[in-house]
Write a protein that holds these residues in place. Structure first.
Motif, PDB file in Angstrom:
ATOM      1  N   GLU A  74       0.838  -1.204   0.000  1.00  0.00           N
ATOM      2  CA  GLU A  74       0.000   0.000   0.000  1.00  0.00           C
ATOM      3  C   GLU A  74       0.875   1.256   0.000  1.00  0.00           C
ATOM      4  N   LEU A  75       2.131   1.094  -0.322  1.00  0.00           N
ATOM      5  CA  LEU A  75       3.062   2.218  -0.303  1.00  0.00           C
ATOM      6  C   LEU A  75       2.895   3.093  -1.541  1.00  0.00           C
ATOM      7  N   GLU A  76       2.818   4.400  -1.305  1.00  0.00           N
ATOM      8  CA  GLU A  76       2.782   5.384  -2.386  1.00  0.00           C
ATOM      9  C   GLU A  76       3.559   6.609  -1.928  1.00  0.00           C
ATOM     10  N   PRO A  77       4.387   7.194  -2.797  1.00  0.00           N
ATOM     11  CA  PRO A  77       5.114   8.400  -2.396  1.00  0.00           C
ATOM     12  C   PRO A  77       4.141   9.507  -1.988  1.00  0.00           C
ATOM     13  N   GLY A  78       4.418  10.119  -0.838  1.00  0.00           N
ATOM     14  CA  GLY A  78       3.586  11.207  -0.357  1.00  0.00           C
ATOM     15  C   GLY A  78       2.380  10.783   0.455  1.00  0.00           C
ATOM     16  N   LYS A  79       2.159   9.479   0.573  1.00  0.00           N
ATOM     17  CA  LYS A  79       0.984   8.997   1.310  1.00  0.00           C
ATOM     18  C   LYS A  79       1.181   9.170   2.805  1.00  0.00           C
ATOM     19  N   SER A  80       0.144   9.684   3.478  1.00  0.00           N
ATOM     20  CA  SER A  80       0.168   9.800   4.935  1.00  0.00           C
ATOM     21  C   SER A  80      -0.241   8.465   5.553  1.00  0.00           C
ATOM     22  N   VAL A  81       0.458   8.087   6.612  1.00  0.00           N
ATOM     23  CA  VAL A  81       0.166   6.819   7.283  1.00  0.00           C
ATOM     24  C   VAL A  81       0.063   7.059   8.784  1.00  0.00           C
ATOM     25  N   LYS A  82      -0.716   6.206   9.447  1.00  0.00           N
ATOM     26  CA  LYS A  82      -0.860   6.225  10.889  1.00  0.00           C
ATOM     27  C   LYS A  82      -0.202   4.980  11.483  1.00  0.00           C
ATOM     28  N   THR A  83       0.212   5.090  12.730  1.00  0.00           N
ATOM     29  CA  THR A  83       0.830   3.952  13.407  1.00  0.00           C
ATOM     30  C   THR A  83      -0.067   2.719  13.322  1.00  0.00           C
ATOM     31  N   GLY A  84       0.487   1.611  12.838  1.00  0.00           N
ATOM     32  CA  GLY A  84      -0.272   0.367  12.729  1.00  0.00           C
ATOM     33  C   GLY A  84      -0.940   0.149  11.393  1.00  0.00           C
ATOM     34  N   ASP A  85      -0.931   1.152  10.499  1.00  0.00           N
ATOM     35  CA  ASP A  85      -1.529   0.972   9.164  1.00  0.00           C
ATOM     36  C   ASP A  85      -0.760  -0.108   8.390  1.00  0.00           C
ATOM     37  N   PHE A  86      -1.516  -0.943   7.660  1.00  0.00           N
ATOM     38  CA  PHE A  86      -0.870  -1.947   6.806  1.00  0.00           C
ATOM     39  C   PHE A  86      -0.091  -1.260   5.694  1.00  0.00           C
ATOM     40  N   LEU A  87       1.132  -1.767   5.445  1.00  0.00           N
ATOM     41  CA  LEU A  87       1.961  -1.210   4.374  1.00  0.00           C
ATOM     42  C   LEU A  87       2.392  -2.263   3.353  1.00  0.00           C
ATOM     43  N   VAL A  88       2.948  -3.386   3.828  1.00  0.00           N
ATOM     44  CA  VAL A  88       3.542  -4.364   2.908  1.00  0.00           C
ATOM     45  C   VAL A  88       3.291  -5.778   3.427  1.00  0.00           C
ATOM     46  N   MET A 189       5.941 -10.592   8.961  1.00  0.00           N
ATOM     47  CA  MET A 189       6.006 -10.507   7.500  1.00  0.00           C
ATOM     48  C   MET A 189       4.847  -9.688   6.945  1.00  0.00           C
ATOM     49  N   THR A 190       3.947  -9.285   7.843  1.00  0.00           N
ATOM     50  CA  THR A 190       2.961  -8.253   7.520  1.00  0.00           C
ATOM     51  C   THR A 190       3.490  -6.967   8.146  1.00  0.00           C
ATOM     52  N   ILE A 191       3.970  -6.054   7.311  1.00  0.00           N
ATOM     53  CA  ILE A 191       4.680  -4.872   7.792  1.00  0.00           C
ATOM     54  C   ILE A 191       3.704  -3.700   7.911  1.00  0.00           C
ATOM     55  N   THR A 192       3.693  -3.079   9.088  1.00  0.00           N
ATOM     56  CA  THR A 192       2.799  -1.944   9.341  1.00  0.00           C
ATOM     57  C   THR A 192       3.617  -0.692   9.629  1.00  0.00           C
ATOM     58  N   ALA A 193       2.932   0.451   9.617  1.00  0.00           N
ATOM     59  CA  ALA A 193       3.603   1.733   9.867  1.00  0.00           C
ATOM     60  C   ALA A 193       4.061   1.804  11.326  1.00  0.00           C
ATOM     61  N   PRO A 194       5.343   2.087  11.576  1.00  0.00           N
ATOM     62  CA  PRO A 194       5.836   2.145  12.955  1.00  0.00           C
ATOM     63  C   PRO A 194       5.506   3.461  13.658  1.00  0.00           C
ATOM     64  N   PHE A 195       5.081   4.480  12.899  1.00  0.00           N
ATOM     65  CA  PHE A 195       4.738   5.770  13.488  1.00  0.00           C
ATOM     66  C   PHE A 195       3.887   6.557  12.491  1.00  0.00           C
ATOM     67  N   ASP A 196       3.291   7.642  12.969  1.00  0.00           N
ATOM     68  CA  ASP A 196       2.538   8.542  12.089  1.00  0.00           C
ATOM     69  C   ASP A 196       3.545   9.288  11.215  1.00  0.00           C
ATOM     70  N   GLY A 197       3.269   9.317   9.928  1.00  0.00           N
ATOM     71  CA  GLY A 197       4.200  10.020   9.054  1.00  0.00           C
ATOM     72  C   GLY A 197       3.774   9.977   7.609  1.00  0.00           C
ATOM     73  N   LYS A 198       4.762  10.155   6.724  1.00  0.00           N
ATOM     74  CA  LYS A 198       4.519  10.135   5.282  1.00  0.00           C
ATOM     75  C   LYS A 198       5.554   9.245   4.603  1.00  0.00           C
ATOM     76  N   VAL A 199       5.120   8.672   3.495  1.00  0.00           N
ATOM     77  CA  VAL A 199       6.020   7.871   2.671  1.00  0.00           C
ATOM     78  C   VAL A 199       6.794   8.830   1.771  1.00  0.00           C
ATOM     79  N   ALA A 200       8.093   8.925   1.986  1.00  0.00           N
ATOM     80  CA  ALA A 200       8.907   9.841   1.187  1.00  0.00           C
ATOM     81  C   ALA A 200       9.399   9.187  -0.103  1.00  0.00           C
ATOM     82  N   GLN A 201       9.653   7.879  -0.036  1.00  0.00           N
ATOM     83  CA  GLN A 201      10.196   7.171  -1.200  1.00  0.00           C
ATOM     84  C   GLN A 201       9.812   5.705  -1.128  1.00  0.00           C
ATOM     85  N   VAL A 202       9.427   5.128  -2.250  1.00  0.00           N
ATOM     86  CA  VAL A 202       9.148   3.698  -2.337  1.00  0.00           C
ATOM     87  C   VAL A 202      10.306   3.045  -3.077  1.00  0.00           C
TER      88      VAL A 202
END
Length: 373
Positions: A74-88, A189-202
């Protein structure tokens, strides 16, 4: 007839006066216009200046603890994420088979332990034989050596049974630990967001095979740090809780109130500048990492003192307009804040000082004044 010359003289006088007035008005109109501020009396604030940089509280490369193929992202450059959100999601199909096998082995071992050992029967029979031989020995119908041998047999069988029990329990614990480890790996192996932030680069995408600790993406935390750097000679009077004013270059002349929230105890060895952190009253989305600016931290104040706008200072001078002409003054300066300067001597309350395009004017110039509002 005698009254005509005075009348003519009067007319000539009036015409001359009108011409003189027009000339004076024209001369006045042609003079340069200077924007001035009036020297006033108010509270002066002693301010320590510094440079400001906005930084993300922290940033990190998102990594997987385990190798594998990315099957979902679910990674996209510039995407805002919250702690615990599914990513990969890393492929877990092989691991799931291993978990199933380990779970079966664990259940089989539990059943084996529940059934017990054949040595239990052997040990019981050896103890019965020993009891009989001890009885015969006591009655005198058995040699001592035979009883001793039977005692050794019971002891050896007991030790063998105890060892087998330890090995069974160890095997049970090993299977149980392996199952927990594999299930933990499955979860990670289900990787989630470790903190609130933004995806700067995929960096990695679905279908990519990644190694252990290989970067998948770069994340920047939402929380920002406003870092101010203060020169060594100005640092001593700074304390937590002091008020400050921040101006960011990105936002022009806009000023934002701030408070000193943290002071680092040591200076940067390269620049000998000390670092303090500020809490700034500004919309969070405006604190973009990398923007810079300036700060003044209020460390003292004087009541009812003379003030001029800071931009009235031209080097160490003030240009004062008196009776339409410019005078150069070298004032004694006190506290300096972001917008105002305390004047200890050199000008008087109510005098006009030039505050705009000061470099255009010279002492002795004749000017008109416009009071800046």
């Amino acid at each position: 007839m005698a009254s005509k010359p005075p009348r003519l003289a009067l007319k000539l006088f009036i015409a001359a006066a009108i011409l003189a007035a027009v000339s004076l008005a024209l001369i006045y109109a042609l003079r340069s216009v200077a924007s001035v501020a009036i020297v006033y009396r108010n509270k002066a604030v002693d301010s320590v200046p510094g440079s400001v940089t906005v930084q993300a509280e922290y940033e990190m490369d998102l990594k997987s603890e385990y190798p594998g193929r990315i099957v979902r992202s679910e990674l996209e450059p510039g995407k805002s994420v919250k702690t615990g959100d599914f990513l990969v999601q890393i492929d877990t199909s092989k691991l799931e088979l291993e978990i199933e096998k380990t779970a079966n082995d664990l259940e089989a071992q539990k059943k084996k332990v529940a059934i017990g050992s054949v040595l239990d029967v052997t040990l019981e029979n050896a103890r019965d034989d020993l009891a009989e031989k001890e009885r015969l020995l006591k009655a005198g119908g058995l040699a001592e050596i035979d009883a001793v041998r039977q005692r050794r047999l019971v002891k050896a069988t007991q030790q063998q049974r105890d060892l087998e029990k330890v090995e069974s329990e160890q095997s049970l614990a090993t299977f149980d630990n392996s199952l927990k480890t594999e299930r933990l790996q499955l979860a990670r192996m289900t990787i989630t967001a470790p903190f609130d932030g933004k995806v700067a680069q995929v960096i990695a995408h679905p279908g990519d095979n990644i190694g252990t600790d290989a970067p998948i993406a770069h994340l920047i935390a939402s929380k920002r740090l406003v870092e101010a750097k203060i020169s060594e000679e100005k640092f001593a009077n700074i304390k937590e809780g002091q008020k400050a004013t921040v101006r960011f270059l990105t936002y022009g002349d806009s000023q934002y109130p701030a408070t000193v929230s943290k002071i680092l105890p040591s200076a940067d060895p390269a620049t000998q500048r000390y670092i303090v952190y500020l809490t700034v009253d500004i919309a969070p989305e405006k604190l973009v990492p990398g923007i810079t600016g300036e700060v003044v931290i209020d460390v003292g104040e004087h009541e009812k003192t003379l003030l001029v706008p800071r931009r009235a200072l031209y080097g160490h001078r003030l240009l004062v307009v008196k009776n339409g002409r410019i005078e150069s003054r070298t004032p004694e300066v006190g506290y300096v804040s972001l917008n105002e300067v305390e004047i200890l001597s050199g000008v008087a309350e109510g005098e006009a000082v030039i505050v705009d395009q000061i470099e255009r004017f010279r002492p002795g110039d004749s000017v008109r004044t416009v009071i800046e509002k």
